[in-house]
Enzyme design. Structure first.
Site, PDB file in Angstrom:
ATOM      1  CE1 TYR A   1      -3.078  -2.949   0.221  1.00  0.00           C
ATOM      2  CE2 TYR A   1      -4.367  -1.565   1.674  1.00  0.00           C
ATOM      3  CZ  TYR A   1      -4.253  -2.695   0.895  1.00  0.00           C
ATOM      4  OH  TYR A   1      -5.303  -3.562   0.804  1.00  0.00           O
TER       5      TYR A   1
ATOM      6  CE  LYS B   1       1.421 -17.700  -2.853  1.00  0.00           C
ATOM      7  NZ  LYS B   1       0.555 -18.893  -2.780  1.00  0.00           N
TER       8      LYS B   1
ATOM      9  CG  ASP C   1      -2.256 -20.042  -1.083  1.00  0.00           C
ATOM     10  OD1 ASP C   1      -1.565 -20.004  -0.039  1.00  0.00           O
ATOM     11  OD2 ASP C   1      -1.910 -20.683  -2.100  1.00  0.00           O
TER      12      ASP C   1
ATOM     13  CG  ASP D   1      -7.682  -4.441   2.961  1.00  0.00           C
ATOM     14  OD1 ASP D   1      -8.609  -4.201   3.762  1.00  0.00           O
ATOM     15  OD2 ASP D   1      -7.669  -4.009   1.787  1.00  0.00           O
TER      16      ASP D   1
ATOM     17  CG  ASP E   1     -13.060  -6.911   4.596  1.00  0.00           C
ATOM     18  OD1 ASP E   1     -12.695  -6.201   5.550  1.00  0.00           O
ATOM     19  OD2 ASP E   1     -13.598  -6.445   3.568  1.00  0.00           O
TER      20      ASP E   1
HETATM   21  C1  IPM Z   1      -9.740  -1.066   5.543  1.00  0.00           C
HETATM   22  C2  IPM Z   1     -10.164  -0.476   4.243  1.00  0.00           C
HETATM   23  C3  IPM Z   1      -9.063   0.460   3.765  1.00  0.00           C
HETATM   24  C4  IPM Z   1      -7.815  -0.368   3.574  1.00  0.00           C
HETATM   25  C5  IPM Z   1      -9.383   1.248   2.490  1.00  0.00           C
HETATM   26  C6  IPM Z   1     -10.638   2.049   2.649  1.00  0.00           C
HETATM   27  C7  IPM Z   1      -8.230   2.124   2.087  1.00  0.00           C
HETATM   28  O1  IPM Z   1     -10.455  -1.476   3.334  1.00  0.00           O
HETATM   29  O2  IPM Z   1      -9.562  -0.322   6.521  1.00  0.00           O
HETATM   30  O3  IPM Z   1      -9.589  -2.280   5.614  1.00  0.00           O
HETATM   31  O4  IPM Z   1      -7.645  -1.019   2.552  1.00  0.00           O
HETATM   32  O5  IPM Z   1      -7.009  -0.374   4.481  1.00  0.00           O
HETATM   33 MG    MG Z   2     -10.385  -3.410   4.139  1.00  0.00          MG
END
Ligand code: IPM
Ligand code: MG
Length: 361
Positions: free
Chosen positions: A143, A194, A226, A250, A254
């Protein structure tokens, strides 16, 4: 005399202002109960800042954040900003905020609440008892790596480039946070990388392995990303603390979040080597339901609890908020995202009322 704290509130975009209003109310009530004085200062970030100031992280917002004891963020982003050049996008503001405050460690707990077992898309026996902490590196990796951009090759073809890079010191400092986090939990740490393909991951694995010597009480394992994605869905209870880089974290956070039924339930803390930390829900700005009083404010409220616990060292007040959230769920109050049969559907504001009630009583 009451303990005084200056808190920067960043409501941001979409459902942000609605859920932030609930969290603010909850903090005020909890402040009365525990004799904590909060001075709130609001600032602009993301799309809201683009609309009013022409940039996603105005300098005065970063200054305001730096001059506070903790920062509480709601969410940023919306479809109207998706076509803007990258430096003007809401996400760029959030990344700049994390970098500007030096917040290299992102703690994302994913704990399934018994009240919400049926909200998960996975079988009860798979998710019952899940309690995972994802420690995501937040200010490095792909990033932030250089070079980045879209360049022209010698033949005039466009070529998009990002760079995944970690220095030893970046790996070590997130590694230490992860080992210390695992020590406070069930002392199992899984490092995700990885390393079978990427040199940056091999260095990551080597450093994490070296650090383990200093934490003999923590059981360290390694897993390729993975496989980790698959194992999270197959048998998530095998995980306690996970440490990983920015991109993998990231994605996996999720996935871990969704094990619990709704990403609308999960808070996070982003910490640096000094205050202020940044506390925000894992979910996004949900522009599709913005302004309709349908949002689930619980992740925002739980982020305020994390702020009290990790940022302000007020664990009793944090416990009180977390207990209040459990109580409203026990009373069968649900927002639409976690609604199931025989439950009472509440809007965002009414859910706030229910939490405030639970805290007062
Ligand atoms: C998160 C979000 C952010 C990230 C985006 C909005 C830049 O997805 O906080 O996980 O990728 O870090
Ligand atoms: Mg995110």
């Amino acid at each position: 005399m009451a303990q005084q704290y200056t808190i920067t509130l960043l409501p941001g975009d979409g459902i942000g202002p609605e859920i932030m209003a609930v969290a603010r109310r909850v903090l005020e009530v909890v402040g009365q109960k525990f004799d904590l004085g909060f001075t709130f200062q609001e600032a602009l970030v993301g799309g809201a800042a683009i609309d009013q100031k022409g940039e996603p992280l105005p300098a005065e917002t970063l200054e305001t954040c730096k001059n506070s004891d903790a920062v509480l963020l709601a969410a940023i982003g919306g479809p109207q900003y998706d076509t803007l050049p990258r430096h003007l996008r809401p996400e760029t503001g959030l990344l700049a905020l994390r970098a500007g405050l030096g917040l290299f460690a992102n703690l994302r707990p994913a704990k399934i609440l018994p009240q919400l077992l049926d909200a998960s898309s996975l079988k009860r026996e798979v998710v019952e008892g899940v309690d995972i902490m994802v420690v995501r590196e937040l200010t490095g990796g792909i990033y932030f790596g250089q070079p980045r951009g879209v360049f022209e090759t010698e033949t005039g073809e466009k070529r998009g480039v990002n760079t995944m890079a970690y220095t030893v010191s970046e790996i070590d400092r997130i590694g230490r946070v992860a080992f210390e986090t695992a020590q406070k939990r069930s002392k199992r740490l899984c490092s995700v990388d990885k390393a079978n393909v990427l040199e940056v991951s091999q260095l990551w694995r080597d450093r994490i392995t070296a650090l383990a010597v200093e934490y003999p009480d923590v059981e360290l394992t390694h897993m390729y990303v993975d496989n980790a994605a698959m194992q999270l869905l197959r048998w998530p209870k095998q995980f306690d603390t996970i440490v990983t880089g920015n991109l993998f974290g990231d994605i996996l956070s999720d996935a871990a979040a969704m094990l619990t039924g709704s990403i609308g339930m999960l808070p996070s803390a982003s910490l640096g080597s000094a205050a202020p930390g940044l506390y925000e829900p894992v979910h996004g700005s949900a522009p599709d339901i913005a302004g309709q009083d349908k949002a689930n404010p619980l992740a925002q409220v739980l982020s305020a609890a994390m702020m009290l616990r990790y940022g302000l060292s007020q664990p009793t007040a944090a416990d009180c908020i977390e207990q209040a959230v459990l109580q409203v769920l026990d009373r069968n109050f649900r927002t639409a995202d976690i609604m199931s049969d025989n439950m009472t559907l509440l809007g965002c504001h009414a859910m706030g009322d229910a939490i405030v009630d639970a805290i007062r009583n």
